[in-house]
Design an enzyme around this catalytic site. Structure first.
Site, PDB file in Angstrom:
ATOM      1  N   GLY A   1     -13.119  -2.840   7.169  1.00  0.00           N
ATOM      2  CA  GLY A   1     -13.954  -3.996   6.813  1.00  0.00           C
ATOM      3  C   GLY A   1     -13.170  -5.292   6.901  1.00  0.00           C
ATOM      4  O   GLY A   1     -13.703  -6.331   7.330  1.00  0.00           O
ATOM      5  N   ASP A   2     -11.913  -5.253   6.512  1.00  0.00           N
ATOM      6  CA  ASP A   2     -11.081  -6.470   6.569  1.00  0.00           C
ATOM      7  C   ASP A   2     -10.887  -6.914   8.020  1.00  0.00           C
ATOM      8  O   ASP A   2     -10.891  -8.107   8.326  1.00  0.00           O
ATOM      9  CB  ASP A   2      -9.708  -6.202   5.940  1.00  0.00           C
ATOM     10  CG  ASP A   2      -9.819  -5.745   4.496  1.00  0.00           C
ATOM     11  OD1 ASP A   2     -10.794  -6.106   3.822  1.00  0.00           O
ATOM     12  OD2 ASP A   2      -8.911  -5.002   4.049  1.00  0.00           O
TER      13      ASP A   2
ATOM     14  N   ASP B   1       0.846  -1.202   0.000  1.00  0.00           N
ATOM     15  CA  ASP B   1       0.000   0.000   0.000  1.00  0.00           C
ATOM     16  C   ASP B   1       0.877   1.246   0.000  1.00  0.00           C
ATOM     17  O   ASP B   1       1.704   1.438   0.904  1.00  0.00           O
ATOM     18  CB  ASP B   1      -0.905   0.024   1.247  1.00  0.00           C
ATOM     19  CG  ASP B   1      -2.064  -0.957   1.156  1.00  0.00           C
ATOM     20  OD1 ASP B   1      -2.206  -1.635   0.108  1.00  0.00           O
ATOM     21  OD2 ASP B   1      -2.834  -1.046   2.139  1.00  0.00           O
TER      22      ASP B   1
ATOM     23  N   LYS C   1     -23.294   2.826  11.053  1.00  0.00           N
ATOM     24  CA  LYS C   1     -24.576   2.323  11.579  1.00  0.00           C
ATOM     25  C   LYS C   1     -24.428   0.907  12.143  1.00  0.00           C
ATOM     26  O   LYS C   1     -25.407   0.327  12.598  1.00  0.00           O
ATOM     27  CB  LYS C   1     -25.634   2.341  10.466  1.00  0.00           C
ATOM     28  CG  LYS C   1     -26.064   3.768  10.078  1.00  0.00           C
ATOM     29  CD  LYS C   1     -27.052   3.744   8.910  1.00  0.00           C
ATOM     30  CE  LYS C   1     -26.340   3.477   7.612  1.00  0.00           C
ATOM     31  NZ  LYS C   1     -27.180   3.064   6.501  1.00  0.00           N
TER      32      LYS C   1
END
Ligand code: RIB
Length: 293
Positions: free
Chosen positions: A242-243, A12, A215
């Site tokens: 998310g990972d 990255d 949320k």
């Protein structure tokens, strides 16, 4: 029980920017950082730091030795990683002052899976194991079919979403981890409840985790719903949130936690990751997560 993760590994290249660059615009970034990343690597790191046994199946180039090292240090088995004569995958990531990101991925070695390698790696799996995959690698439909044919539990995070995914053999999947965009692309529905209802209708035996950002998340299985709140934090970098959720949730299930407990820890782990810079380096250990709850 273990996780066999067929997953991308990326270098990255991260730019801190005032705002995400717009089409036709040139902006300058004061800093550039190199981090270990890739959805697959991040998920393996999260699952391993959460205490699960993880075997990572993937490819790097000679430039990716530090990716393997970071995975190994996190506790994942990298003995089956292949080093190929091509560059590692990489991602160009802009992170703005609110921690939001924009990501461009270049597949490199991640797109060099072949069926012989997939078959060989699947032979390491035993009943009850999870096969996990995302969409930064090639041959995913073959993997889904083969893993399912072997009676394994297949977890799919269909990210990044591409047009071909709805036509994949998704009936082979037993656990979907999707955000609202991915859920909408698979079902054609655009509200939380409609997405979950459509997933249940099309995949009646599968569990779906729908992540909803700030949320929280909802788990659905056979008409039952579990809601999970998110934990508010000051966002520094949302990359790998998310990972982290995916890795912690799977690890929790494998450790025998209830879905409620696994979801709660996944949510806290993801919040901690958001409060720190970088992808893999931002992922906490299980102890940090449990101490924070
Ligand atoms: O999900 C975050 C990841 O997406 C980054 O680490 C980047 O490599 C891309 O794969």
């Amino acid at each position: 029980m273990k996780i066999l993760n067929f997953g991308s590994l990326n270098i990255d290249i991260v730019y801190a920017v005032e705002h995400i660059v717009k089409p036709g615009e040139t902006i300058s970034a004061p800093t550039r950082a190199l981090h270990a990343g890739g959805k697959g690597l991040n998920q393996s790191v999260a699952a391993a730091r959460a205490g699960a046994q993880v075997i990572h199946a993937g490819n790097i180039g000679a430039d990716g030795a530090f990716l393997a090292e970071l995975l190994r240090d996190a506790g994942a088995d990298v003995s089956h990683l292949r080093t190929l004569d091509v560059p590692s995958g990489h991602a160009v990531i802009q992170v703005d002052k609110n921690g939001q990101n924009s990501i461009l991925v270049c597949g490199g070695a991640n797109r060099m899976y072949d069926r012989e390698y997939i078959d060989a790696m699947l032979s390491l799996a035993e009943p009850g194991d999870f096969v996990l995959t995302q969409n930064e690698t090639n041959e995913v439909p073959y993997l889904l079919r083969s893993a399912h044919a072997k009676g394994l539990r297949v977890a799919l995070n269909p990210s990044p979403m591409t047009e071909d995914i709805p036509a994949w053999p998704l009936e082979c999947v037993s656990l979907f981890l999707v955000n609202e965009t991915e859920g909408e692309a698979i079902t054609g529905k655009n509200t939380q409840e409609d997405i979950l209802a459509a997933m249940e209708e099309r995949f009646p035996n599968a569990e779906t985790i729908l992540t909803l950002g700030k949320k929280g998340a909802v788990r659905s299985l056979k008409g039952q719903r579990i809601f999970q709140k998110s934990y508010p934090v000051k966002a520094v970098d949302t990359t790998a949130a998310g990972d982290t959720f995916t890795g912690f949730y799977l690890a929790g299930l494998i450790r025998g936690e209830t879905p409620e407990t696994a979801l709660n820890k996944a949510s806290m782990a993801s919040a901690i990751a958001v409060s720190r810079p970088g992808a893999a380096p931002s992922i906490p250990l299980r102890k940090e997560v449990e101490d924070a709850l």
